[in-house]
Design a protein around this motif. Structure first.
Motif, PDB file in Angstrom:
ATOM      1  N   SER A  31     -10.998  -5.668   3.628  1.00 56.20           N
ATOM      2  CA  SER A  31      -9.745  -5.941   4.392  1.00 56.20           C
ATOM      3  C   SER A  31      -9.646  -4.832   5.487  1.00 56.20           C
ATOM      4  O   SER A  31      -9.056  -5.321   6.557  1.00 56.20           O
ATOM      5  N   PHE A  32      -9.967  -3.548   5.241  1.00 55.77           N
ATOM      6  CA  PHE A  32      -9.655  -2.780   6.487  1.00 55.77           C
ATOM      7  C   PHE A  32     -10.828  -3.193   7.542  1.00 55.77           C
ATOM      8  O   PHE A  32     -10.703  -2.922   8.748  1.00 55.77           O
ATOM      9  N   ASP A  33     -11.804  -3.628   7.251  1.00 57.09           N
ATOM     10  CA  ASP A  33     -12.995  -3.672   8.325  1.00 57.09           C
ATOM     11  C   ASP A  33     -12.265  -4.797   9.182  1.00 57.09           C
ATOM     12  O   ASP A  33     -13.009  -5.065  10.335  1.00 57.09           O
ATOM     13  N   ILE A  34     -11.672  -5.905   8.735  1.00 56.83           N
ATOM     14  CA  ILE A  34     -11.109  -6.962   9.613  1.00 56.83           C
ATOM     15  C   ILE A  34      -9.698  -6.612   9.704  1.00 56.83           C
ATOM     16  O   ILE A  34      -9.089  -7.477  10.233  1.00 56.83           O
ATOM     17  N   GLN A  35      -9.492  -5.524   9.888  1.00 56.60           N
ATOM     18  CA  GLN A  35      -8.080  -4.998  10.669  1.00 56.60           C
ATOM     19  C   GLN A  35      -7.003  -4.906   9.888  1.00 56.60           C
ATOM     20  O   GLN A  35      -5.783  -5.367  10.368  1.00 56.60           O
ATOM     21  N   ALA A  36      -6.958  -4.797   8.608  1.00 59.45           N
ATOM     22  CA  ALA A  36      -5.679  -5.007   7.708  1.00 59.45           C
ATOM     23  C   ALA A  36      -4.998  -3.329   8.098  1.00 59.45           C
ATOM     24  O   ALA A  36      -5.976  -2.333   8.426  1.00 59.45           O
ATOM     25  N   ASP A  37      -3.572  -3.357   7.968  1.00 60.60           N
ATOM     26  CA  ASP A  37      -3.257  -2.161   8.212  1.00 60.60           C
ATOM     27  C   ASP A  37      -2.899  -1.392   7.048  1.00 60.60           C
ATOM     28  O   ASP A  37      -2.972   0.028   7.150  1.00 60.60           O
ATOM     29  N   ASP A  38      -2.723  -1.961   5.822  1.00 57.54           N
ATOM     30  CA  ASP A  38      -2.575  -1.239   4.686  1.00 57.54           C
ATOM     31  C   ASP A  38      -2.814  -2.280   3.652  1.00 57.54           C
ATOM     32  O   ASP A  38      -2.976  -3.530   3.719  1.00 57.54           O
ATOM     33  N   TYR A  39      -3.069  -1.699   2.337  1.00 58.98           N
ATOM     34  CA  TYR A  39      -3.466  -2.489   1.210  1.00 58.98           C
ATOM     35  C   TYR A  39      -2.759  -1.982  -0.175  1.00 58.98           C
ATOM     36  O   TYR A  39      -2.568  -0.943  -0.294  1.00 58.98           O
ATOM     37  N   ILE A  40      -2.111  -2.874  -0.894  1.00 60.21           N
ATOM     38  CA  ILE A  40      -1.260  -2.440  -2.040  1.00 60.21           C
ATOM     39  C   ILE A  40      -1.729  -3.549  -3.179  1.00 60.21           C
ATOM     40  O   ILE A  40      -1.881  -4.686  -3.059  1.00 60.21           O
ATOM     41  N   THR A  41      -2.063  -2.874  -4.439  1.00 59.27           N
ATOM     42  CA  THR A  41      -2.579  -3.771  -5.492  1.00 59.27           C
ATOM     43  C   THR A  41      -1.384  -4.131  -6.488  1.00 59.27           C
ATOM     44  O   THR A  41      -0.570  -3.281  -6.722  1.00 59.27           O
ATOM     45  N   LYS A  42      -1.529  -5.192  -6.994  1.00 61.36           N
ATOM     46  CA  LYS A  42      -0.398  -5.625  -7.977  1.00 61.36           C
ATOM     47  C   LYS A  42      -0.876  -5.071  -9.432  1.00 61.36           C
ATOM     48  O   LYS A  42      -1.946  -4.900  -9.769  1.00 61.36           O
ATOM     49  N   PRO A  43       0.211  -4.802 -10.350  1.00 60.59           N
ATOM     50  CA  PRO A  43       1.707  -4.817  -9.798  1.00 60.59           C
ATOM     51  C   PRO A  43       1.893  -3.710  -9.243  1.00 60.59           C
ATOM     52  O   PRO A  43       1.317  -2.619  -9.201  1.00 60.59           O
ATOM     53  N   PHE A  44       3.040  -3.882  -8.333  1.00 62.47           N
ATOM     54  CA  PHE A  44       3.529  -2.487  -7.393  1.00 62.47           C
ATOM     55  C   PHE A  44       4.986  -2.414  -7.614  1.00 62.47           C
ATOM     56  O   PHE A  44       5.726  -3.445  -7.953  1.00 62.47           O
ATOM     57  N   SER A  45       5.437  -1.249  -7.150  1.00 61.55           N
ATOM     58  CA  SER A  45       6.894  -1.063  -6.942  1.00 61.55           C
ATOM     59  C   SER A  45       7.519  -1.508  -5.940  1.00 61.55           C
ATOM     60  O   SER A  45       6.870  -1.358  -4.746  1.00 61.55           O
ATOM     61  N   MET A  46       8.597  -2.219  -6.052  1.00 64.28           N
ATOM     62  CA  MET A  46       9.226  -2.755  -4.604  1.00 64.28           C
ATOM     63  C   MET A  46       9.692  -1.719  -3.783  1.00 64.28           C
ATOM     64  O   MET A  46       9.684  -1.724  -2.515  1.00 64.28           O
ATOM     65  N   VAL A  47      10.065  -0.487  -4.521  1.00 65.74           N
ATOM     66  CA  VAL A  47      10.330   0.771  -3.727  1.00 65.74           C
ATOM     67  C   VAL A  47       9.203   1.297  -2.848  1.00 65.74           C
ATOM     68  O   VAL A  47       9.164   1.514  -1.614  1.00 65.74           O
ATOM     69  N   LEU A  48       8.018   1.220  -3.361  1.00 65.86           N
ATOM     70  CA  LEU A  48       6.885   1.595  -2.672  1.00 65.86           C
ATOM     71  C   LEU A  48       6.534   0.580  -1.725  1.00 65.86           C
ATOM     72  O   LEU A  48       5.953   0.940  -0.344  1.00 65.86           O
ATOM     73  N   LEU A  49       6.698  -0.461  -2.169  1.00 63.25           N
ATOM     74  CA  LEU A  49       6.368  -1.873  -1.082  1.00 63.25           C
ATOM     75  C   LEU A  49       7.223  -1.438   0.327  1.00 63.25           C
ATOM     76  O   LEU A  49       6.797  -1.578   1.370  1.00 63.25           O
ATOM     77  N   GLY A  50       8.702  -1.251  -0.032  1.00 66.34           N
ATOM     78  CA  GLY A  50       9.369  -1.064   0.827  1.00 66.34           C
ATOM     79  C   GLY A  50       9.359   0.208   1.936  1.00 66.34           C
ATOM     80  O   GLY A  50       9.445   0.133   3.332  1.00 66.34           O
ATOM     81  N   LYS A  51       8.890   1.174   1.296  1.00 64.23           N
ATOM     82  CA  LYS A  51       8.605   2.324   2.026  1.00 64.23           C
ATOM     83  C   LYS A  51       7.085   2.265   2.796  1.00 64.23           C
ATOM     84  O   LYS A  51       7.358   2.631   4.169  1.00 64.23           O
ATOM     85  N   ARG A  52       6.320   1.277   2.396  1.00 67.01           N
ATOM     86  CA  ARG A  52       5.009   0.772   3.177  1.00 67.01           C
ATOM     87  C   ARG A  52       5.534  -0.061   4.491  1.00 67.01           C
ATOM     88  O   ARG A  52       4.779   0.166   5.755  1.00 67.01           O
ATOM     89  N   VAL A  53       6.276  -0.840   4.098  1.00 69.69           N
ATOM     90  CA  VAL A  53       6.725  -1.731   5.157  1.00 69.69           C
ATOM     91  C   VAL A  53       7.432  -0.960   6.191  1.00 69.69           C
ATOM     92  O   VAL A  53       7.193  -1.179   7.456  1.00 69.69           O
TER      93      VAL A  53
END
Length: 221
Positions: free
Chosen positions: A90-112
């Motif tokens: 994912s990072f090799d093809i230039q993703a900026d971040d990566y999060i695995t499921k299940p995840f916290s919506m609060v953490l997702l929001g912080k990364r966004v």
């Protein structure tokens, strides 16, 4: 207000993410498969993509590859796959971040929030690929499978300006002021000639004419 494209085939998860982001003040565009994701990215001015890896029709990794042909928009990958290899790809093809499921919506929001903040900073755009054509902005060159394309420095600068303002309409006056300076004596219709040359030389369909206003660059799958 930022527009975020949420690409997730599980409707319940997609709707949950969308609702959380809307409450946070963002505009959300939802897609449920890879083909729909590329259509939405083409049709909307997107500031960030939340992209699931396992998608119907076209995988999330393939969607990312297509997006990166024309855009440096921040992309946050979602996946139930937590192995190191998938994350590295994912990072090799230039993703900026990566999060695995299940995840916290609060953490997702912080990364966004962090990605959008980073995206507000000027991008150092050195090169870009359009199909089989590669444009080297720092070297002021363009080439395809047949070799170097005859293109002028000002044409390169104009293309870079449009790409850096992807989705935004630039008037001829704005383009002239940015590339030639406010004191330039060039007729604003000269921009039309430059646009025509770019479309012809680079076989570009991504430069859109907005009648009576100016031009904008739209990423297309």
């Amino acid at each position: 207000m930022s527009t975020i494209l949420v690409v997730e085939d599980d409707r319940e998860t997609n709707e949950a993410i969308a609702e959380y982001l809307k409450v946070a003040g963002h505009r959300v565009v939802s897609a449920f498969d890879g083909e729909e994701a590329l259509r939405c990215f083409r049709d909307h001015s997107i500031h960030l993509i939340i992209l699931d890896i396992m998608l119907p029709k076209i995988t999330g990794l393939s969607v990312l590859v297509k997006v990166r042909e024309t855009s440096a928009v921040p992309v946050l990958m979602l996946s139930a796959i937590s192995d190191e290899y998938t994350q590295i790809i994912s990072f090799d093809i230039q993703a900026d971040d990566y999060i695995t499921k299940p995840f916290s919506m609060v953490l997702l929001g912080k990364r966004v929030t962090a990605l959008l903040r980073r995206g507000d900073k000027p991008q150092n755009l050195n090169s870009m690929t359009f199909g089989d054509i590669k444009v080297d902005f720092s070297g002021y060159t363009a080439s395809d499978a047949d070799g170097r394309i005859d293109i002028t420095p000002k044409e390169i600068e104009l293309l870079k300006l449009l790409v850096e303002h992807q989705g935004l309409v630039l008037t001829r006056t704005q383009i002239l002021d940015d590339l030639w300076g406010e004191e330039c004596t060039i007729n604003d219709r000269t921009i039309d000639t430059y646009i025509k040359n770019l479309r012809k030389k680079l076989r570009l369909e991504s430069i859109v004419t907005v009648k009576g206003v100016g031009y904008k660059f739209e990423a297309r799958p």
